[in-house]
Scaffold this active site. Sequence first.
Site, short mmCIF file in Angstrom:
data_model
loop_
_atom_site.label_atom_id
_atom_site.label_comp_id
_atom_site.label_asym_id
_atom_site.label_seq_id
_atom_site.Cartn_x
_atom_site.Cartn_y
_atom_site.Cartn_z
N LYS A 120 30.34 13.04 105.82
CA LYS A 120 29.30 12.93 104.80
C LYS A 120 29.88 12.94 103.38
O LYS A 120 29.22 12.47 102.45
CB LYS A 120 28.27 14.04 104.99
CG LYS A 120 27.50 13.86 106.31
CD LYS A 120 26.39 14.87 106.46
CE LYS A 120 25.53 14.59 107.68
NZ LYS A 120 26.17 14.98 108.96
C1 PLP Z 1 25.83 14.40 110.21
C2 PLP Z 1 26.89 14.38 111.26
C3 PLP Z 1 26.82 13.49 112.36
C4 PLP Z 1 25.65 12.57 112.59
O1 PLP Z 1 25.54 11.58 111.62
P1 PLP Z 1 24.21 10.68 111.52
O2 PLP Z 1 24.45 9.79 110.37
O3 PLP Z 1 23.09 11.67 111.29
O4 PLP Z 1 24.06 9.98 112.81
C5 PLP Z 1 27.89 13.48 113.24
N1 PLP Z 1 28.95 14.33 113.10
C6 PLP Z 1 29.03 15.19 112.07
C7 PLP Z 1 30.21 16.09 111.97
C8 PLP Z 1 28.01 15.25 111.11
O5 PLP Z 1 28.11 16.11 110.08
#
Ligand code: PLP
Length: 472
Positions: A120
């Site tokens: 993210k």
């Molecule tokens: C948020 C997250 C996901 C999922 O991502 P999406 O975009 O919601 O599908 C997967 N792995 C980690 C470590 C995350 O923080």
Amino acid sequence: MQYVSTRGQAPPVSFLDAVLAGMAPDGGLYVPEAWPRTLDNEEFRALCTTDHFSEVARRVLHAFAGEALTEAEAAEIAQRAYLRRPSGAAPWPSAVTPLRQIGDGAWLLELFHGPSLSFKDVAMQLIAPLYEHALARRNERLSVVCATSGDTGGAAVEALKHTDRVDLFVLTPKGRVSEVQRRFMTASGAANVYALDIEGDFDACQAIVKSLFADADFSSRARLSGVNSINWARIVAQSVYFHIAANTLAAHAKPNFVVPTGNFGDAFSGWVAKQCGAPIGKIVLATNANDILTRTLNSGRYARATHSQETLSPAMDIQVASNFERILFEAVGRDGAAVRQLYASFAQGGGFDIPPAAFARLQAEFGAASIDDAATLDEMRNAAAEWGGFLACPHTAVGLRAARQIDSKPSVVLATAHPAKFPETVERASGQHPPLPQHCADLFARTEKFDTLPAEAEAVKRTIRERSRAWS
Ligand SMILES: *Cc1c(COP(=O)(O)O)cnc(C)c1O
């Protein structure tokens, strides 16, 4: 470039308005009125190597912003995100998202080298200078609010701390967040970041945030904005590493991308890159026991489960995959009325059947596998043993196991978090303790600052009224 709503009843808006608004006023999500064509050429493909991350990001951002940003403005924003880091900020590795071969026809795309150790960060680091740019131009301030049970909060704090025009309020469910995750939210030392520990569960936090946005008077006086996974800038920023990885591997036919997923954000970004010309095979959705997307791809019916389950991969413990609405819009031939109808059934009865032609399109583009906790732990053990001590976080392990199950090569598995973000699970699986990287090695020594509040919208509103510099 204008943006339209997936439900067809909101007026088109500019890129910056779509990004700052989050959701469209008719309850839909913003998508570009047409897919840009400027990325589907040899010159761009040749640029797509890990040596040029910031330049690729500039091109992608500019393609989607259209006249909302000049090329120089897009360059400035991309460079501030990935190249010219503010003093004291954690550095990216030069590749930003290194691609590493882990087996015959198998690669790992490491997305966890950002300041808060999850994928993210890649998008959030771009959102910060983009917001600052848009707000400076309009001479405005914002209060960004987010409810998080995991990695969104930490990534938002690391990106927005010390920004001039944004105050950030992060709501977390008391006692439900791991210590590493919590400290990324509480120990930033930034005056414009407020960690609010809510005496309730994640659903309570989310309900409070919804009610703040639903209160039109409050929301406009506080200048509320969100950075959750439906934010269009996040989708765009995440498509950058798909372009780079797919083109880097262009000699290996079109690789499949295996994406650990919850809200369908990162996976949709992969589809966006493909739509813009990136040589990608299938996008494989790797879910944990919260498997709404896998069930949908297998059955043609999108239906909420009775309850969400707590798993070892908490960032994917999601019942409803918000961004799915965007791919559904494409699959039904961009028919906003059809999407509106399907989501009306979803609101009423908790599910809908995807029209057959649309379902066939989805099956042609996506694969899916659901991986339970036992298989996740087993895969983490495997990864440590097979690849010379490589430690996978539990989300990444869900992807690795899904890749093993579908057994279709070449494939790229997205590594979505650093193992040190989930030390207990990594230790349980592998017997090894994953150390924090150097830039945050002192995380446990930093001073925490947070407020504990009852699970009531009024208490959160009061805090925002008192603290936000955007309040008027
Ligand atoms: C948020 C997250 C996901 C999922 O991502 P999406 O975009 O919601 O599908 C997967 N792995 C980690 C470590 C995350 O923080």
